[in-house]
Design an enzyme around this catalytic site. Sequence first.
Site, PDB file in Angstrom:
ATOM      1  CB  THR A 152     -11.208  17.126   6.730  1.00 18.76           C
ATOM      2  OG1 THR A 152     -10.659  17.246   5.407  1.00 18.76           O
ATOM      3  CG2 THR A 152     -10.534  18.117   7.652  1.00 18.76           C
ATOM      4  CD  GLU A 157      -1.472  10.986  -1.275  1.00 17.46           C
ATOM      5  OE1 GLU A 157      -1.860  10.363  -0.286  1.00 17.46           O
ATOM      6  OE2 GLU A 157      -0.766  12.010  -1.209  1.00 17.46           O
ATOM      7  CG  ASN A 167      -1.215  14.943   0.579  1.00 13.44           C
ATOM      8  OD1 ASN A 167      -0.912  14.147   1.455  1.00 13.44           O
ATOM      9  ND2 ASN A 167      -1.041  14.679  -0.709  1.00 13.44           N
ATOM     10  CB  THR A 216       2.936   6.233   4.261  1.00 10.15           C
ATOM     11  OG1 THR A 216       3.262   7.191   5.210  1.00 10.15           O
ATOM     12  CG2 THR A 216       1.740   5.504   4.842  1.00 10.15           C
ATOM     13  CE  LYS A 237      -1.045   2.489   2.965  1.00  8.35           C
ATOM     14  NZ  LYS A 237      -0.538   3.848   3.386  1.00  8.35           N
TER      15      LYS A 237
END
Length: 469
Positions: free
Chosen positions: A469, A325, A464, A239, A228
């Site tokens: 949120t 991303e 990001n 990450t 991942k």
Amino acid sequence: MESLNGCVLSQLRQSGAQLTRTLQKVQSRSYSAPVSGSIPAAKKKYVPTSGTYPLGFSASGINVGVKPKNTTKPDVCLVASDRPCAAAAVFTKNKFQAAPVTFSRSLLQKKGNQGIQGVVVNSGCANAVTGKGGLEDAGKMAQAADECFGQSESTLVMSTGVIGQRLPIEKITSNIPRAHKAMGSSHDHWLTAAKAICTTDTFPKLISRSFKLPSSPSVEYRIAGMTKGAGMIHPNMATLLGIIATDAPVSSTVLPAVLKHAVDRSFNSITIDGDTSTNDTVALLANGAAGGKEVVANTPDYDAFQTVLTDFSTDLAKLIVRDGEGATKFVTIRVVEAASEEAARKIASTIARSPLVKTALYGKDANWGRILCATGYSLVSEPGLPVNDIPEVVPEKTNVSFIPTDGTAELKLLVNGEPEQVDEARAAEILELEDLEILVRLGTGDKQATYWTCDYSHEYITINGDYRT
């Protein structure tokens, strides 16, 4: 009454503004996962519909609600063998190492890379920078899995998600028996497990294949792995979580070395944004269930397995870049004719993480000056230190080209330090491709290195900016 009306109007304005932001977010998600949570059409081709999985291993993924708002997505994963495994792992070099990293590193050292039964993973909370309590939580996750396996000190732990928050540990540990009960060896079981370790990923990353070793040509071995990562990705692990399992009989004495070699040429050769996370872990488990001769050092089997593992790890790592991303392009950075492999890797890494290079690629702008700029400063000493001579880079020997992936000829941008008259129309055609290569020839030696990266789009900022949120 006027005050009440004013309050109502204020709330309506806030609601309207929130709705506008939500609509903008939905409209902007061209490449990242849609708000619905479905896999983008362009990424579905990377999700396997079947697989060949190693004997003796099983997997599961379940939802426990690590994040309270998550009521459907799997967020706890188990991968385990029906017998003890030889095991090795490579971890982040970030000084703020997460609790599961500390726990798993210590366990492998204590067990001498033997006697590991499985891995338990949660997504949604990194359990990083959580102090003594966080380390205790990692131990509780492992203990809950150990009890399911009927073992002790046999489970590695991984976590991914937001840094600085404690795990809802009781919620996780009380559901690990349910994850154990849900385990199976089918493709769907493995795919669900791969989904459970995802955070901002837009698709689950899972690969499996079979291979043979020279000493046992009649035995079919299998290897499977999931990973991942989509952001906070940069070498020395990021990450980025990876679990690789094989039924080949690889000795615990050689497993750490073959894994490190493979990771250096795969997971440590990718970058999304240059950030190195607190939680990076890639673990390799070998249970020997397929039989055959044990793989030990200085043998043809060792060399063959090393090649298999490196190629396999590279393919897994590339999936992370493809899921960067907001990414719209998969870019190979190849530096050749270098004085040393170290110099080649440093230059390739610098180009790969340059925001100016990455935004130019997104804008389909053949701005090769940014590539050259990154090449030129990549080996320069840090501010405050004496200026260093850099014999590895000689401007008048340097060449830069775009290499299209459609089989057509390279587009030369710089030849021996002199700019070419660039065909902008041809450059635009190459930059329209989803895959492309940047080739830098240094002309100072015979070493080389390859990195894989992606572009930066507006969507990277959106993802990001909204992460918590």
